[in-house]
Scaffold this motif. Structure first.
Motif, PDB file in Angstrom:
ATOM      1  N   ARG A  98      40.810  52.056  82.445  1.00  0.00           N
ATOM      2  CA  ARG A  98      40.793  50.693  81.916  1.00  0.00           C
ATOM      3  C   ARG A  98      39.369  50.203  81.664  1.00  0.00           C
ATOM      4  O   ARG A  98      39.106  49.478  80.704  1.00  0.00           O
ATOM      5  N   GLY A  99      38.436  50.624  82.524  1.00  0.00           N
ATOM      6  CA  GLY A  99      37.051  50.209  82.338  1.00  0.00           C
ATOM      7  C   GLY A  99      36.501  50.658  80.999  1.00  0.00           C
ATOM      8  O   GLY A  99      35.749  49.930  80.346  1.00  0.00           O
ATOM      9  N   ALA A 100      36.880  51.865  80.572  1.00  0.00           N
ATOM     10  CA  ALA A 100      36.432  52.356  79.273  1.00  0.00           C
ATOM     11  C   ALA A 100      37.013  51.510  78.143  1.00  0.00           C
ATOM     12  O   ALA A 100      36.324  51.206  77.163  1.00  0.00           O
ATOM     13  N   LEU A 101      38.266  51.098  78.283  1.00  0.00           N
ATOM     14  CA  LEU A 101      38.889  50.265  77.257  1.00  0.00           C
ATOM     15  C   LEU A 101      38.226  48.892  77.199  1.00  0.00           C
ATOM     16  O   LEU A 101      38.024  48.329  76.113  1.00  0.00           O
ATOM     17  N   GLU A 102      37.890  48.340  78.355  1.00  0.00           N
ATOM     18  CA  GLU A 102      37.191  47.046  78.383  1.00  0.00           C
ATOM     19  C   GLU A 102      35.819  47.167  77.721  1.00  0.00           C
ATOM     20  O   GLU A 102      35.387  46.263  76.994  1.00  0.00           O
ATOM     21  N   PHE A 103      35.140  48.277  77.973  1.00  0.00           N
ATOM     22  CA  PHE A 103      33.845  48.548  77.360  1.00  0.00           C
ATOM     23  C   PHE A 103      33.979  48.584  75.837  1.00  0.00           C
ATOM     24  O   PHE A 103      33.176  47.977  75.111  1.00  0.00           O
ATOM     25  N   ILE A 104      34.991  49.272  75.342  1.00  0.00           N
ATOM     26  CA  ILE A 104      35.234  49.374  73.902  1.00  0.00           C
ATOM     27  C   ILE A 104      35.558  47.998  73.318  1.00  0.00           C
ATOM     28  O   ILE A 104      35.049  47.617  72.259  1.00  0.00           O
ATOM     29  N   LYS A 105      36.392  47.249  73.996  1.00  0.00           N
ATOM     30  CA  LYS A 105      36.761  45.912  73.530  1.00  0.00           C
ATOM     31  C   LYS A 105      35.538  45.001  73.476  1.00  0.00           C
ATOM     32  O   LYS A 105      35.330  44.275  72.489  1.00  0.00           O
ATOM     33  N   ASN A 106      34.721  45.022  74.503  1.00  0.00           N
ATOM     34  CA  ASN A 106      33.577  44.115  74.585  1.00  0.00           C
ATOM     35  C   ASN A 106      32.512  44.408  73.535  1.00  0.00           C
ATOM     36  O   ASN A 106      31.739  43.506  73.163  1.00  0.00           O
ATOM     37  N   MET A 107      32.431  45.619  73.061  1.00  0.00           N
ATOM     38  CA  MET A 107      31.433  45.937  72.034  1.00  0.00           C
ATOM     39  C   MET A 107      31.923  45.578  70.633  1.00  0.00           C
ATOM     40  O   MET A 107      31.172  45.665  69.666  1.00  0.00           O
ATOM     41  N   GLY A 108      33.198  45.173  70.519  1.00  0.00           N
ATOM     42  CA  GLY A 108      33.715  44.692  69.241  1.00  0.00           C
ATOM     43  C   GLY A 108      34.666  45.619  68.519  1.00  0.00           C
ATOM     44  O   GLY A 108      35.065  45.327  67.389  1.00  0.00           O
TER      45      GLY A 108
END
Length: 219
Positions: free
Chosen positions: A84-94
């Motif tokens: 999930r952390g990787a998905l949050e990282f992807i989401k936060n970068m746009g």
């Protein structure tokens, strides 16, 4: 065997409908070399593959500013965790969405507001049944079906269970794109930059004989 539930009523996300309206092609951007070609192409949707985790924070926002819809292939991004952390990282970068073969990642993406594209490799009938079961559980926004030529061998019922879909693998010509759309896919994905310029009004006519499907098997 009882077939998996049909997804024939699953609508395509409006963002994707708009993106595919003119150019029904997803650009598979593998590494940084093709980036400039994609930025100047009329195709609006891309899948970023083989981008190291350190490259994504620069590439994703730049594509977003250019009006592109960006999916990140989580499975093929070196250094990117499978959680999930990787998905949050992807989401936060746009980034707008993620691609994965992993049901767990597809299920985690939607609550984060990410578009999800589940990649499936259809190699035989038993694999097809497992794939449709996973799709019914994960309810992705799109299903990337590989390889594209297999779609012509799938029954209409099987493809409905995998819709909305993107045909990928061995998409090499405008005729391949036209056939994928005629068989019901929302778009076709390819790494060939020449097809990133293919507009709907340029699609060749698909011969009726190419649209014949096998009957659904009796099991």
């Amino acid at each position: 065997m009882t077939p998996s539930p049909s997804r024939s009523g699953a609508p395509l996300d409006p963002r994707l409908t708009a993106a595919f309206a003119e150019v029904p092609v997803v650009a598979s951007v593998v590494g940084t070399q093709p980036l400039r070609q994609f930025l100047t192409a009329p195709a609006k949707v891309c899948i970023l593959a083989s981008f190291a985790v350190g490259q994504l924070p620069q590439v994703v926002p730049a594509l977003g500013r250019a009006g592109k819809t960006v999916f990140v292939n989580v499975d093929s991004s070196p250094g990117l965790a499978q959680d999930r952390g990787a998905l949050e990282f992807i989401k936060n970068m746009g980034a707008h969405g993620v691609v994965s073969t992993r049901l767990s990642l597809i299920e985690k993406g939607r609550p984060l507001g990410l578009l999800t594209m589940m990649k499936v490799f259809v190699t035989d009938r038993s694999n097809l049944r497992r794939s449709t079961d996973a799709i019914s559980r994960g309810a992705p926004d799109l299903v990337e079906i590989m390889p594209a030529p297999i779609i012509a061998r799938m029954s209409a019922q099987a493809q409905r269970a995998m819709s909305p879909s993107v045909a990928a693998g061995f998409v090499e010509t405008a005729a391949d794109v036209a056939l994928a759309l005629a068989l019901g896919s929302a778009a076709a994905a390819t790494s060939d930059p020449r097809l990133w310029h293919l507009r709907r009004d340029q699609l060749p006519t698909v011969p009726p004989t190419a649209l014949k499907r096998p009957a659904a098997p009796q099991e």
